[in-house]
Structures are given as C-alpha cells and as structure tokens.
Scaffold this active site. Structure first.
Site, PDB file in Angstrom:
ATOM      1  N   ASP A  67     -62.635 -20.981 -19.491  1.00  0.00           N
ATOM      2  CA  ASP A  67     -63.936 -21.636 -18.549  1.00  0.00           C
ATOM      3  C   ASP A  67     -64.083 -22.909 -18.223  1.00  0.00           C
ATOM      4  O   ASP A  67     -63.322 -23.730 -18.446  1.00  0.00           O
ATOM      5  CB  ASP A  67     -65.372 -20.588 -19.813  1.00  0.00           C
ATOM      6  N   ASN A 136     -74.442 -16.333 -30.183  1.00  0.00           N
ATOM      7  CA  ASN A 136     -74.692 -14.783 -29.454  1.00  0.00           C
ATOM      8  C   ASN A 136     -73.407 -13.549 -29.101  1.00  0.00           C
ATOM      9  O   ASN A 136     -73.830 -13.120 -28.650  1.00  0.00           O
ATOM     10  CB  ASN A 136     -75.794 -15.243 -28.532  1.00  0.00           C
ATOM     11  N   HIS A 138     -71.221 -14.163 -27.607  1.00  0.00           N
ATOM     12  CA  HIS A 138     -69.900 -14.653 -25.798  1.00  0.00           C
ATOM     13  C   HIS A 138     -68.591 -14.881 -26.750  1.00  0.00           C
ATOM     14  O   HIS A 138     -68.430 -15.775 -27.417  1.00  0.00           O
ATOM     15  CB  HIS A 138     -70.946 -15.325 -25.113  1.00  0.00           C
ATOM     16  N   GLU A 143     -71.615 -13.266 -21.639  1.00  0.00           N
ATOM     17  CA  GLU A 143     -73.012 -14.052 -21.938  1.00  0.00           C
ATOM     18  C   GLU A 143     -73.806 -12.150 -22.959  1.00  0.00           C
ATOM     19  O   GLU A 143     -73.197 -11.299 -22.004  1.00  0.00           O
ATOM     20  CB  GLU A 143     -74.657 -14.575 -21.534  1.00  0.00           C
TER      21      GLU A 143
HETATM   22  C1  F6R Z   1     -65.557 -22.471 -24.999  1.00  0.00           C
HETATM   23  C2  F6R Z   1     -65.584 -20.604 -25.275  1.00  0.00           C
HETATM   24  C3  F6R Z   1     -66.969 -20.589 -25.601  1.00  0.00           C
HETATM   25  C4  F6R Z   1     -67.148 -20.847 -27.644  1.00  0.00           C
HETATM   26  C5  F6R Z   1     -67.468 -20.717 -28.279  1.00  0.00           C
HETATM   27  C6  F6R Z   1     -67.962 -20.799 -29.547  1.00  0.00           C
HETATM   28  O1  F6R Z   1     -64.314 -22.394 -23.399  1.00  0.00           O
HETATM   29  O2  F6R Z   1     -65.803 -20.303 -24.234  1.00  0.00           O
HETATM   30  O3  F6R Z   1     -67.043 -18.893 -25.692  1.00  0.00           O
HETATM   31  O4  F6R Z   1     -64.907 -20.013 -27.728  1.00  0.00           O
HETATM   32  O5  F6R Z   1     -69.147 -21.044 -28.036  1.00  0.00           O
HETATM   33  O6  F6R Z   1     -67.692 -22.109 -29.454  1.00  0.00           O
HETATM   34  P1  F6R Z   1     -68.009 -23.012 -30.805  1.00  0.00           P
HETATM   35  O7  F6R Z   1     -66.694 -23.399 -31.604  1.00  0.00           O
HETATM   36  O8  F6R Z   1     -68.002 -24.562 -30.351  1.00  0.00           O
HETATM   37  O9  F6R Z   1     -68.608 -22.826 -31.807  1.00  0.00           O
END
Ligand code: F6R
Length: 241
Positions: A67, A136, A138, A143
């Site tokens: 992303d 959450n 995701h 989401e």
């Molecule tokens: C990042 C991504 C997000 C993260 C998720 C967890 O490229 O796609 O889905 O993997 O938000 O983030 P952290 O590792 O910061 O808890």
C-alpha cells in the site's frame, strides 16, 4: 496455518526473517510482498544484518508493497516508498527497478490500480506476502467491511487507522485520508502468507482474526481460507490463543 511463538519482539522478528530468507534461498528470484508499519521493522533489520554478513542475496528478488498513501510523493518522509528505502531497500542489494509500490501522486488513480495489478500478474504473482495486522483487523489498508473480492483500489481510511497512524506525522491533519492498497483478492492470490504481530494490544484482534468467524468486519479473518499461512507472534500478541 502454522504458528510460531517468539519470546519477545526480537525473537519474533528473527523467526520472521528466517522464514523470508529461507524463501529467498530456496527461490532466489522470489517475488516478495512487503508491508510497512512498526511490526516489520525488526524483521527488515535482521534481514539487512544477514545480508551484510553475506548470508542472503537479494539481487534476483522483486518486491511489491501492499500500500501507499494517496497524495504523498515518494520523496515525502511519510510516504511508504520513503519508509521502504530508509528501512530496507537502501541497505540490501535489491535493484531499485525491482522494487514496486503504488505511486501516491498518480494523476489517474484507477489507471494506477490497474497498472499495479497488471504489474503483479506480469511478474508471476507474489511468492510470499508479509503482513502486519491492524488494530481493527485490517490487512494492507483493507478496513473492516472491505469486500473480499477486490484487487488494488483506493480506500478511505477509517478513523481508527488515522488515529493509529498519526504517531508518524507531526499533526493528525497531516495524515492522508485515503490510500492505495492491494485488495483482499490480491493478497489471497499470494502463494504464501507470513503474518507478524507483536504486543498485547494485538492479542484480541489476533484471536478474532484467526479463531473467530470469517467475516468482512475482521478483514484478516479471510486468511483462515488461505492454504499457506504462517503466523509469527511474540508471546504477548499470542497470549489469547
Ligand atoms: C502497512 C500495512 C498495514 C499495517 C498495519 C499494522 O503496509 O499495510 O496494514 O501492517 O496497520 O501496523 P503496525 O505494524 O504499525 O502495527
């Protein structure tokens, strides 16, 4: 699903890096799907360390990131492109032409999504996709409520994700409100999936995602339907399973 329990964040990161490096050693021209965020930092650090010691060679590897924020250029310090360069690409022998991430400044968003899907198909699909887990549930920026049937697309970020990601920005208003993300369909097409999670704050969502019902309200729960998922967590994240 295989589950590996690390004693702490470093141990979790080392285990995840071991799995990624085994993938690259067994298939030097692997296509790796990569993630940003806090969780993979230790994994990237470990891979860099092994690379610098001569234990892992990325010269034939191709990467595609999950992303990117819409509206941020690759030179913006908050872009995921910048994050990847700082935390991984610039420290290993990966060829810049083989590192891919959606262009946050693309003039035509739909065209950018289509090009990204074509690119992934053109390089033969993803051999191993690394995923962090959102608070959450995701994955990527898919989401709660996201369709399981989407390829790369633009999404509006949820308030919870904006709140979680604001720690990287000077002010909350600076957090972009939308992003490009591989869709759940794209993620599910990866041949192997490696999920990493650490910290007690991830324990409830991790339990829901892997042991609760498969439902769009917990996007990561779709991973229960994939036939090659490895979950590596630290004891805290895995404390409820
Ligand atoms: C990042 C991504 C997000 C993260 C998720 C967890 O490229 O796609 O889905 O993997 O938000 O983030 P952290 O590792 O910061 O808890």
């Amino acid at each position: 699903m295989r589950v590996y329990r690390g004693t702490d964040y470093n141990d979790m990161s080392r285990k995840a890096a071991n799995i990624l490096s085994a993938q690259v050693i067994l298939k030097p021209n692997s296509v790796l799907g990569l993630a940003t965020g806090s969780t993979p930092l230790g994994t990237y650090k470990q891979l860099i360390d092994w690379h610098q010691k001569g234990d892992i060679d990325f010269s034939d590897v191709t990467t595609v990131n999950l992303d990117e924020y819409a509206g941020l250029s690759k030179y913006d310090v908050n872009s995921y492109h910048y994050f990847m360069k700082q935390n991984f690409w610039d420290h290993v022998n990966i060829s810049p032409e083989r590192t891919h991430i959606p262009d946050g400044t693309a003039a035509d968003a739909e065209d950018e999504c289509l090009s990204y899907d074509n690119l992934i198909a053109g390089i033969g699909g993803i051999d191993m996709q690394l995923l962090g887990l959102g608070n959450n549930g995701h994955i990527g920026f898919n989401e709660p409520g996201a369709s399981f049937d989407k390829d790369t697309h633009i999404v509006k970020l949820s308030d919870m994700t904006i709140e979680a990601n604001k720690r990287f920005f000077e002010r909350e208003e600076d957090v972009p409100r939308s992003a490009y993300t591989m869709g759940i369909k794209s993620i599910m097409q990866s041949r192997r999936i490696l999920v990493i999670a650490n910290g007690v704050h991830k324990s409830e969502i991790l339990k829901k995602a892997f042991f609760g019902p498969v439902t769009p309200s917990v996007p990561a729960s779709v991973l229960q339907l994939h036939n090659d998922v490895t979950l590596v967590g630290d004891v805290e994240a895995l404390s409820l399973i």
